[in-house]
Design a protein around this motif. Sequence first.
Motif, PDB file in Angstrom:
ATOM      1  N   HIS A 224      25.783  51.668  46.483  1.00  0.00           N
ATOM      2  CA  HIS A 224      26.612  50.691  46.529  1.00  0.00           C
ATOM      3  C   HIS A 224      27.042  50.330  45.022  1.00  0.00           C
ATOM      4  CE1 HIS A 224      23.359  48.458  44.505  1.00  0.00           C
ATOM      5  NE2 HIS A 224      22.466  48.785  45.416  1.00  0.00           N
ATOM      6  N   PHE A 225      28.102  49.674  44.899  1.00  0.00           N
ATOM      7  CA  PHE A 225      28.874  49.445  43.521  1.00  0.00           C
ATOM      8  C   PHE A 225      29.018  48.068  43.409  1.00  0.00           C
ATOM      9  CE2 PHE A 225      33.267  48.689  44.679  1.00  0.00           C
ATOM     10  CZ  PHE A 225      33.426  48.926  45.563  1.00  0.00           C
ATOM     11  N   GLY A 226      29.585  47.593  42.129  1.00  0.00           N
ATOM     12  CA  GLY A 226      29.873  46.190  41.909  1.00  0.00           C
ATOM     13  C   GLY A 226      28.612  45.298  41.517  1.00  0.00           C
ATOM     14  N   VAL A 227      28.554  44.074  41.211  1.00  0.00           N
ATOM     15  CA  VAL A 227      27.336  43.242  40.879  1.00  0.00           C
ATOM     16  C   VAL A 227      27.207  42.113  41.568  1.00  0.00           C
ATOM     17  CG1 VAL A 227      27.668  44.111  38.196  1.00  0.00           C
ATOM     18  CG2 VAL A 227      28.970  42.031  39.142  1.00  0.00           C
ATOM     19  N   ALA A 228      25.942  41.849  41.674  1.00  0.00           N
ATOM     20  CA  ALA A 228      25.561  40.560  42.415  1.00  0.00           C
ATOM     21  C   ALA A 228      24.548  39.852  41.909  1.00  0.00           C
ATOM     22  CB  ALA A 228      24.976  40.905  43.918  1.00  0.00           C
ATOM     23  N   ASN A 229      24.679  38.640  41.679  1.00  0.00           N
ATOM     24  CA  ASN A 229      23.407  37.810  41.351  1.00  0.00           C
ATOM     25  C   ASN A 229      22.697  37.327  42.562  1.00  0.00           C
ATOM     26  OD1 ASN A 229      21.891  35.956  40.238  1.00  0.00           O
ATOM     27  ND2 ASN A 229      23.303  34.820  39.211  1.00  0.00           N
ATOM     28  N   ALA A 230      21.835  38.048  42.849  1.00  0.00           N
ATOM     29  CA  ALA A 230      21.150  37.895  44.245  1.00  0.00           C
ATOM     30  C   ALA A 230      20.435  36.491  44.283  1.00  0.00           C
ATOM     31  CB  ALA A 230      20.277  39.137  44.665  1.00  0.00           C
ATOM     32  N   VAL A 231      19.851  36.020  43.302  1.00  0.00           N
ATOM     33  CA  VAL A 231      19.149  34.808  43.267  1.00  0.00           C
ATOM     34  C   VAL A 231      20.165  33.695  42.975  1.00  0.00           C
ATOM     35  CG1 VAL A 231      16.933  35.704  42.194  1.00  0.00           C
ATOM     36  CG2 VAL A 231      18.967  34.850  40.632  1.00  0.00           C
ATOM     37  N   ASP A 232      21.490  33.842  43.109  1.00  0.00           N
ATOM     38  CA  ASP A 232      22.472  32.585  43.082  1.00  0.00           C
ATOM     39  C   ASP A 232      23.688  33.031  43.815  1.00  0.00           C
ATOM     40  OD1 ASP A 232      23.273  30.142  42.490  1.00  0.00           O
ATOM     41  OD2 ASP A 232      23.992  30.460  40.748  1.00  0.00           O
ATOM     42  N   PHE A 233      23.500  33.468  45.295  1.00  0.00           N
ATOM     43  CA  PHE A 233      24.320  34.258  46.020  1.00  0.00           C
ATOM     44  C   PHE A 233      25.438  33.292  46.403  1.00  0.00           C
ATOM     45  CE2 PHE A 233      26.036  36.544  49.673  1.00  0.00           C
ATOM     46  CZ  PHE A 233      26.424  37.874  48.987  1.00  0.00           C
ATOM     47  N   PRO A 234      26.686  33.376  46.293  1.00  0.00           N
ATOM     48  CA  PRO A 234      27.548  32.368  46.371  1.00  0.00           C
ATOM     49  C   PRO A 234      28.238  32.155  47.788  1.00  0.00           C
ATOM     50  CG  PRO A 234      28.601  34.113  45.280  1.00  0.00           C
ATOM     51  CD  PRO A 234      27.183  34.531  45.363  1.00  0.00           C
ATOM     52  N   TRP A 235      28.145  33.429  48.572  1.00  0.00           N
ATOM     53  CA  TRP A 235      29.140  33.550  49.876  1.00  0.00           C
ATOM     54  C   TRP A 235      28.336  32.344  51.207  1.00  0.00           C
ATOM     55  CZ3 TRP A 235      33.837  34.694  49.456  1.00  0.00           C
ATOM     56  CH2 TRP A 235      34.490  35.570  48.487  1.00  0.00           C
ATOM     57  N   PRO A 236      29.034  31.901  51.925  1.00  0.00           N
ATOM     58  CA  PRO A 236      28.620  31.418  53.027  1.00  0.00           C
ATOM     59  C   PRO A 236      28.008  32.619  54.109  1.00  0.00           C
ATOM     60  CG  PRO A 236      31.131  31.463  53.477  1.00  0.00           C
ATOM     61  CD  PRO A 236      30.608  31.992  51.996  1.00  0.00           C
ATOM     62  N   THR A 237      26.789  32.231  54.354  1.00  0.00           N
ATOM     63  CA  THR A 237      26.107  33.239  55.401  1.00  0.00           C
ATOM     64  C   THR A 237      25.739  32.581  56.664  1.00  0.00           C
ATOM     65  OG1 THR A 237      24.148  33.022  54.184  1.00  0.00           O
ATOM     66  CG2 THR A 237      25.445  34.897  53.486  1.00  0.00           C
ATOM     67  N   SER A 238      25.969  31.412  57.071  1.00  0.00           N
ATOM     68  CA  SER A 238      25.653  30.682  58.361  1.00  0.00           C
ATOM     69  C   SER A 238      26.691  29.819  58.864  1.00  0.00           C
ATOM     70  CB  SER A 238      24.542  29.729  58.098  1.00  0.00           C
ATOM     71  OG  SER A 238      24.880  28.673  57.058  1.00  0.00           O
TER      72      SER A 238
END
Length: 519
Positions: A224-238
Amino acid sequence: MKSSEGKKFKILRLILGDQLNYQHSWFQNVDNDVLYTLMEIRQETDYVRHHIQKIIAFFASMYNFASWLYKNGHQVHHIMINDPENRQSLDANLNFLISKHGIEKFEYILPDEYRMNQQLADYCKTLCISTQVFDSEHFMTTRSELVEMFGDRKQFLMESFYRYMRKKHHILMEGAELPAGGKWNFDAENRSTFNKDLPIPEPLVFHHDYSQILEEINKAGVDHFGVANAVDFPWPTSRKEALAVMNYFNRKLLPWFGKFQDAMLTTSPSLFHSRISFALNIKMLSPTEVIESAITTWQEQPDLISLSQIEGYVRQIIGWREYMRGIYWAFMPDYKSLNYFSSFNKIPDWFWTGKTKMNCLHHSITQSLETAYAHHIQRLMLTGNFALLSGIHPDEVDKWYLGIYIDALEWVQLPNTRGMSQFADGGVVGSKPYVSTANYINKMSDYCSKCRYKRSERTGPDACPFNSLYWDFYIRNEALLSRNPRIGMVYNQLKKMGDTEKSVLQNRADYLKNHLNDL
Ligand code: FAD
Ligand code: SF4
């Protein structure tokens, strides 16, 4: 999640990662003969190199959907990426489940991607149990409706399709034929340059800790590429969060949506845009509820939200979005290999790092790598514009757009990229190529004042690359474009240019195209 262990079922129902339609009729009643399956598989993580936020968002949304099904009494087998039983391909996993649970019938929802549609149709031919396909119950048109509407006509204008949709669904209409406010299109009142005194509300973000999902993705060795702050993930997922994003847009952003939809600002990646595309494309929201809720908000606050703002928004959802899907299904699979200008260059390396001295591209690409998001004009008039002017092969351009954006699914990405942005279809989607010099970029953004290149210069080492590339594009594609009435003015200007001026511009453009990685 396996509520199915050791049990026999009559029916296996497949739910793809972009089919998380909480309102689908499948889920209205619990049937103990039905087993639902969702799968995290390498086939899907690997068909293109994806941005890490895109993979996390899909896996998290699928997990939340499976949990919702389970809580509502349905039987679910969710195959996780590192599950030892995971065969990593759709067919192999389906075969495994069918034999394990003594399945008598296989059912699936019509996929939106050509690739997946073919795969499932071919797969069903290999089965000796019965199969059935269901509608996704998401779109406002059928796959073939655009073609039926245009009949034998050669041109598929979005504007005609949009008016047809307005009338058919009776949206923003006064009676059966007249558009609200007497006009179909308020573009002239929209698309202003940005007013710096206007406060922009912060986008609505979430704060999920998805570090576990990231760990599993990495453990599986997914590239994969790009970055993610997985402990503060911003996108709606529900579904709940998707609705919150929709309502936030209606209340806070809709009043200025249309007016500033083409503006680009270093300090605000999404300005007044909705950031709703991911939730919409994986079907956590339906287009009908999105526009109905926006129209209700407008009707409740006519002093705050003008007709031109709501019309601009409705046009994106029932116009552009449904139109692009119609184009995809009308022209696939040939569409995927169209290359009208015979472009052949490789995409510059800095598209994957953001490390370019061109400030507009540095900003929009870095923002895309950090957030998996760019708004429409950044995609069209910065990265797309540059790729077209510098003659990048459309396959390379598609791969980049399909991988980087959180909302990128082929049915919507391909007609936008190959069609609208690269004009590789020769004018099916757009009536002329979307290209510009630095003039337009400077007018619509705050990028140029801090750029190493000079926006008003056309040649010489400091000149903005967009300027000579723009003229070179029209000179070298004269045979393909000069008869287009929408670009007559450009060719009139070129006629007035002396041969020396033209060749200086072309020499500079050739130099740039040969040194794309150094810009
Ligand atoms: P807003 O500006 O708030 O618009 C609202 C909604 O309208 C969007 O969420 C989207 O669902 C719809 N919409 C607006 N424009 C379009 C369009 N041209 N085509 C389809 N739907 C549209 N959109 C995708 O959903 N997936 C893609 O992979 C994608 N790739 C693109 C590639 C290029 C080169 C270009 C020029 C555009 C692409 N778009 C794509 C369209 C558009 O840029 C995004 O839908 C939009 O930026 C998403 O952000 P938003 O939700 O804030 O949109
Ligand atoms: Fe982009 Fe050219 Fe402006 Fe620099 S001068 S920000 S390269 S348009």
